[in-house]
Structures are given as C-alpha cells and as structure tokens.
Design an enzyme around this catalytic site. Structure first.
Site, PDB file in Angstrom:
ATOM      1  N   LYS B 116       9.921  -7.258 -43.774  1.00 39.99           N
ATOM      2  CA  LYS B 116       9.313  -6.769 -42.731  1.00 39.99           C
ATOM      3  C   LYS B 116      10.078  -7.353 -41.461  1.00 39.99           C
ATOM      4  O   LYS B 116      10.063  -6.949 -40.380  1.00 39.99           O
ATOM      5  CB  LYS B 116       7.752  -6.985 -42.578  1.00 39.99           C
ATOM      6  CG  LYS B 116       6.946  -6.180 -43.836  1.00 39.99           C
ATOM      7  CD  LYS B 116       7.244  -4.915 -43.782  1.00 39.99           C
ATOM      8  CE  LYS B 116       6.490  -4.208 -44.923  1.00 39.99           C
ATOM      9  NZ  LYS B 116       7.487  -3.424 -45.778  1.00 39.99           N
ATOM     10  N   GLU B 199       1.495 -10.282 -35.235  1.00 41.89           N
ATOM     11  CA  GLU B 199       1.939  -9.227 -34.421  1.00 41.89           C
ATOM     12  C   GLU B 199       0.846  -9.011 -33.532  1.00 41.89           C
ATOM     13  O   GLU B 199      -0.420  -9.178 -33.660  1.00 41.89           O
ATOM     14  CB  GLU B 199       2.054  -7.903 -35.365  1.00 41.89           C
ATOM     15  CG  GLU B 199       3.017  -6.947 -34.867  1.00 41.89           C
ATOM     16  CD  GLU B 199       3.149  -5.911 -36.182  1.00 41.89           C
ATOM     17  OE1 GLU B 199       4.284  -5.833 -36.533  1.00 41.89           O
ATOM     18  OE2 GLU B 199       2.325  -5.090 -36.045  1.00 41.89           O
ATOM     19  N   ARG B 291       9.448   5.415 -50.195  1.00 40.18           N
ATOM     20  CA  ARG B 291       9.038   5.730 -51.610  1.00 40.18           C
ATOM     21  C   ARG B 291       8.343   7.180 -50.955  1.00 40.18           C
ATOM     22  O   ARG B 291       8.131   7.352 -50.154  1.00 40.18           O
ATOM     23  CB  ARG B 291       8.244   4.924 -52.172  1.00 40.18           C
ATOM     24  CG  ARG B 291       6.921   4.482 -51.305  1.00 40.18           C
ATOM     25  CD  ARG B 291       5.802   3.719 -52.009  1.00 40.18           C
ATOM     26  NE  ARG B 291       5.125   3.088 -51.272  1.00 40.18           N
ATOM     27  CZ  ARG B 291       4.142   3.296 -50.476  1.00 40.18           C
ATOM     28  NH1 ARG B 291       3.743   4.646 -50.511  1.00 40.18           N
ATOM     29  NH2 ARG B 291       3.369   2.380 -49.812  1.00 40.18           N
TER      30      ARG B 291
END
Lengths: 168, 498
Positions: B116, B199, B291
């Site tokens: 990330k 975040e 995915r």
C-alpha cells in the site's frame, strides 16, 4: 387449550380451540398449517397465505417469515401460571458465566481474577472464522475465574470467565 | 487460447469460474482439502485432486502442491479466484516459472499494488487523487508525530492489508498506541507483516470502486462503479450498481482515474480500483484489488460483460472484444452476501450442517452459491455461503425484487445474515440510497414495523406446532432432574382435583 407465545418479549395469549381455529387477542381465525418439506410450512390464516420455515431449537421455535426471523417461546398458559406461583428460587443468582459461543482461539485475555468489570466490558478476544470477536461481560461485577490463556484453543460451550456480584 | 484451467480455490467462486470455463469450452481441474470432498466445486469440475488437510495453510495456500497438480493434470493455466493466493506475487511468479499461465495480472502489478505504501507513490506519479496520509511503514513514535499532522479521526492501515484486517479507526490521540498494537497484531497474523501506515479518515464517505479490464495488447477499459458503502467491520455486506449518487460526469472522471491507475502498474486482467467519495463528490484512491472481486456479479448484470470469461480470454492472449464506448449500464443490480452468522446475536459465526436450502428463482434473480443440503459449514474457511444478486429495470424494481427474493430464500441448519439483508432493504435510508461507510455499524438498527403483524403469525405457527406435540412440550417445561418437576406435578395434581 390456552397457550402463551412470547415473541420479542411480548406475550400473546393464543387459544387453540379445535383443529383449525385459533383465537389471538380475542380474534378467532381459521388456520390451516401444512408441513411441506423438512422445516418448510404453508400457513393459511383466514385465507391469507404465509410461507413459513420453522425449527425447534433448545425448546424454542425459530420461525422465518419473509426472510425475517422470530424466536417464539410457547408455554401452556396453565403451566406458566403454576411456574409463576413457584417463583424463581431455583434460578442461579448473582453470577454470570461467559462460555465460548463457538470453537476458536483465545487471542487476548483482557481481565484477571479480582478485576472489577462493568456490564458490556470486554473480557477476552476470541478468534474464529478469521475474525477477532470480543466477548463482553453480561453484567457488572468482579471477575472470579479466568480459565483460559492467550493461544489456547477452546471448544464451544467451554467456561472461559466467571463474573460474580461484587461483595458489599 | 487456454485448454484446461486449474481453479485454485473453493466455495462459490470456484463454482463461478468453473461455469465460465465450461461455457468457453475449457476443461477444468478442481482442488480440494480433506473436508471439501463433497463440495460443489469438486462435483462441477472435470477433474478433482486432493491437496491436503482442512486448514488452508496446508491445502488451498500450498502453491507448490497446486502447481504440481496443474502439471500432473495437464492444465495450462491456474485461476486463483479471490482470497487465498490471488494476490501473492510469488505464487503468480511460481506459476509462470512452471510454464503455466496465471489467470490474473502480472506479478509486478500485484506487487506494485499489494504494497500500500508503494502503490501510493505510484498513484501520486500517475495523477490519481489520494487521501492525505503517511507514505511509509512507521515506528510507533513516528506514527504519533505523523498523527498530529494528519489530525483525528484517522485510520491505521496494514501495508500488506486487505478486507479490513489490521485496520483501525482512531478518534483520540490517547487511543493511538493501543490501536497500533492491535493493528500490528492482526496484520502480523493475517499477512506475516506488521508494517502499518496512517491515513486521514474522510467522514461521511462512500466506498465506490471501479471495475477495469486490461488486455496484454495494452487496451484498458473501465466498466463503471460498484457502490460498496454498506459494510460491517470493513467487510462489504450489500453492493449495488449503479451507485445511488453516480452521475455520468463522476463516472467518467472516476473511470479515467481507475484506467490511469491500472496503466501506471502495467495492469492486465480484471481488477478493481477502490475509491472513497466524500460528500462533495471528491474521490480519493484507496487501493487496487488485483483480482476478481466477490461483488463482480453486479457489474456483470448491468453491463452484460462476463468478467470471468474476459479474464480467461485475456490470459489466453486475446485482445478485449469490447471498447470503452461499447460499455453501457442497463438497469440496476444489487448483491447481498449471505454469511453464516447470527445477526440477532452480535453476528457470531455459525457453524454446522446445512439441513435444507430453498433458493429464490424467477425473473432477474441470480445466485452464486456453493451450499447444498448436507454441506458442512466449518470454521476453517470464509463464512460466506452464497451471494444473492438481483437485476431490475431501475433501482426501485431491483430493491423490491431483492425483498421478494430474500423472502423466498431459506437456509436451515446454520444461522444466516438473510434477516439482516431483509431489514436493510426495508430501511428508509437504504431505499433512499442515503448511506455512507459507517451507516450500517453506527446508525442501522434491526427494527420491525410496530404493527406486530408478522410477530403474531410467528406466534400462531409456533403455538400450532407446540399444540401438535403437546405431551412433548409439557414434559420439557420443567428442568429435568430438578425438584421443580415434582413440585409442578404436585400442583398440577392439585389443580385437577379442584
């Protein structure tokens, strides 16, 4: 024959007079309940049609109607009256046992014996199905017993923690 | 083109992929653990091979065994589905090294998006908007300093995370250290990596994701959004397409950002770019799932594009058959994830044998499921039993159809989240499309209409059943083996004499 059916804490007095008729809240209705397959039933109640799934679990009925679930306790009205006369002396007073609601792994124990806890305070974290689940105290009191340690695998129904009424 | 595909997964997604393969004329190879011998994916597949004991670490996560079975069975490709090995770059590399085709993105793209922290750097370079936050794995003292700059509330996220694992909301500075510890512990366990980052929490935000498809020729298109804001513990519960707040302008802007994100990492195959959308309809890149997604069917229902078949064609080296301008969105689709959990008891997981299944049918209903009568729901795997997807000409029709379908759906033997969904699609705020990512956990309550009509019907059914087995009921009323039974007997006898 009179029954008391309890749904979501509300008592309903229901009289089953003879096959095909029930009286609820002084309204008599014609019923036709047919077992279809397994737990599936069809109910016609004054010709209103309901698709119902019913199962007996731990002495109670779990009823599914329109994708919603209702848990119903049914008691013979006369027996319920008798039980009320008998009182609640046989109920366990003062303590609460927290048992494993499912098999899992104890990740963390948040309390020790002797700790005072509030109702709903977290007692331990149990991991099952890849999720951490916090088990909380059902009552305020003092932790009397902690039967598990982190890393321990427990089976469903295992006694994990016991919380009792604080003394004095 | 491929000829024979090994599906390195179980459950509904394995069945879904097998179906796509068969519709494309491809042969299929299933793998199964010791407890999955009777599973639906084993029975649907052309061939099936045992790969190990029940725990996933000894079966579905054993990449070496999966590749060995693929080679032994003559498969030329491996589809990982979602979860398990789907986003492990090393597995994708090992598949390629064995001379097999990985039905998914190149390992470099998985790696670029899987980390990330790295992915943020790439997205900034590609001009994709991001939520303010830290840009690297942090020590606790660094996190404390960074948190003061970002402000509260904030989110702690696992660098290797996904599906909400290792994610924690922190409202006050004094909670930061304890939450860091919990997030690191969860992340270490789930991913073997305790690196985290911080975040800013965008309040009142919606979680809206964009589906992309990219071929090996360099064509990248988007297939619009999926609204996934109805979540519990960061797990999606109900998804829909289109989003109730979507406009053609916002879709075009988010679509372009998603395509840019995919191109920035050389993406190939189906992928999903997740965004947070705030109340002013500003959107921020969250992460890219490299995915197939659980909720892919809502996109398929609305666009008419089969995502799994496209993944297989792309893996076979074929160019995309559809261009961006061919993609249109028709009607509305809703998906409910049916989990083995008890919505009336704090969503505790429910295990056991499924004793009966009645599935809804009729117009506009699709079920992607792997359950059947006699199926065992164990603690070894994901609690999701099935996905119920409906399509309607517009959102109101889709919602009414979902109510109707949920009313028809019945699974006995384990507790399921069907009642939760029925309550959700009967809630004003959900029907109005007026919800954010916190709505389900913080505001939603399982409340029933005050008229008590269905409660009375339930009471009548239970009473009739009790009446039919009356002797049985009376005997069970008193605790067995206690003195109460005798006292009751005495009182009852006394009453009879009256």
């Amino acid at each position: 024959m009179k029954y008391i059916a309890t749904v979501d804490g509300t008592d309903h007095e229901i009289e089953v007079d003879r096959v095909g008729e029930v009286t609820l809240d002084e309204v008599t209705m014609v019923t036709d309940l047919r077992a279809i397959d397994g737990s599936s039933y069809s109910l016609l109640l004054d010709n209103r049609s309901y698709q119902v799934f019913a199962e007996r679990q731990a002495g109670r009925y779990v009823i599914m109607i329109d994708g919603d679930q209702f848990v119903v306790e049914v008691e013979d009205a006369r027996l319920k009256q008798l039980r009320a006369m008998g009182g609640t002396a046989h109920e366990e007073m003062g303590g609460a046992s927290v048992v494993a609601p499912m098999p899992g792994l104890v990740v963390k124990v948040l309390v020790s014996p002797g700790d005072e806890v509030e109702a709903n305070q977290g007692l331990l974290i149990l991991e099952a199905m890849k999720m951490e689940n916090e088990l909380r105290s059902p009552r305020a009191g003092v932790v009397r017993q902690v039967n598990v340690v982190p890393g321990q695998t427990v089976a469903q129904g295992d006694l994990l923690v016991r919380v009792e009424e604080a003394e004095g | 083109m491929l000829k024979k595909v090994l599906i390195a997964n179980r459950g509904e997604i394995a069945v879904r992929i097998i179906r796509a393969c068969h519709e494309l004329g491809l042969e299929t190879v299933a793998v199964y653990s010791e407890v999955d011998r009777n599973a639906l994916h084993v029975r649907h597949a052309g061939e099936a091979y045992l790969i190990g004991p029940a725990p996933a670490a000894e079966s579905y996560l054993r990449g070496d065994r999966l590749i060995e079975v693929a080679l032994r069975s003559g498969a030329d490709a491996i589809h990982p589905g979602y979860g398990f090995l789907a986003e492990r770059a090393e597995f994708a590399e090992a598949v390629a090294a064995a001379g097999l085709t990985f039905v998914g993105p190149p390992p470099s793209a998985i790696r670029a998006m899987g980390d990330k922290v790295q992915s943020r750097i790439r997205m900034i370079a590609a001009g994709v908007p991001l939520v303010p936050g830290t840009a690297k794995g942090l020590r606790d003292d660094e996190a404390v300093a960074a948190a003061a700059e970002i402000g509260f509330p904030l989110l702690i996220k696992a660098s290797a995370g996904g599906g909400g694992k290792g994610m924690r909301r922190v409202d006050r500075p004094q909670e930061l250290l304890a939450s860091l510890e919990a997030a690191r512990r969860e992340s270490q366990k789930a991913f073997g990596d305790d690196t985290v980052y911080l975040e800013r929490l965008v309040e009142g935000a919606r979680h809206i994701e964009i589906q992309v498809l990219a071929d090996t020729q360099g064509n990248v298109i988007h297939l619009g959004e999926r609204e996934c804001s109805l979540q519990r513990r960061h797990q999606k519960v109900l998804e829909e397409c289109p989003s109730p707040v979507m406009t053609p302008q916002l879709r075009a802007a988010m679509g372009a950002a998603a395509v840019a994100a995919a191109k920035a990492v050389g993406y190939v195959s189906a992928g999903t770019v997740e965004f947070l959308v705030d109340k002013q309809f500003r959107f921020y890149f969250l992460e890219m799932n490299t995915r197939l997604q659980v909720e892919h069917p809502v996109t398929e229902m609305v666009t008419g594009v089969d995502l799994v078949k496209n993944m297989l064609r792309i893996a076979g080296g074929r160019p995309l058959r559809v261009r961006q301008e061919d993609i249109t969105w028709t009607g509305h689709a809703v998906e409910c994830r049916i989990n083995a959990e008890d919505p009336f008891n704090n969503y505790l997981p429910s295990t056991g044998r499924i004793t009966s299944v009645v599935e809804p049918t009729g117009p506009g209903v699709r079920i992607d499921s792997a359950i059947f009568e006699g199926a065992e729901v164990s603690l070894y795997y994901d609690p999701m039993l099935a996905k119920l997807i409906v399509h309607g000409k517009d959102r109101p029709e889709a919602m009414m159809r979902m109510r109707r379908a949920l009313a028809e759906y019945h699974i006995a033997g384990v507790k399921t989240s069907i009642p939760l969904h029925q309550h959700l699609v009967n809630t004003t705020q959900v029907l109005a499309g007026n919800y954010d990512t916190h709505y389900l956990e913080e505001q939603f309550r399982m409340e029933r209409p005050a008229d008590g009509a269905r409660e009375r019907v339930a009471a009548i059914v239970a009473t009739l059943l009790a009446h039919r087995s009356r002797g049985d009921v009376i005997n069970r009323l008193a605790p067995v083996g206690s003195q109460v039974e005798w006292k009751l007997y005495g009182r009852r006898a006394g009453l009879r004499r009256l």
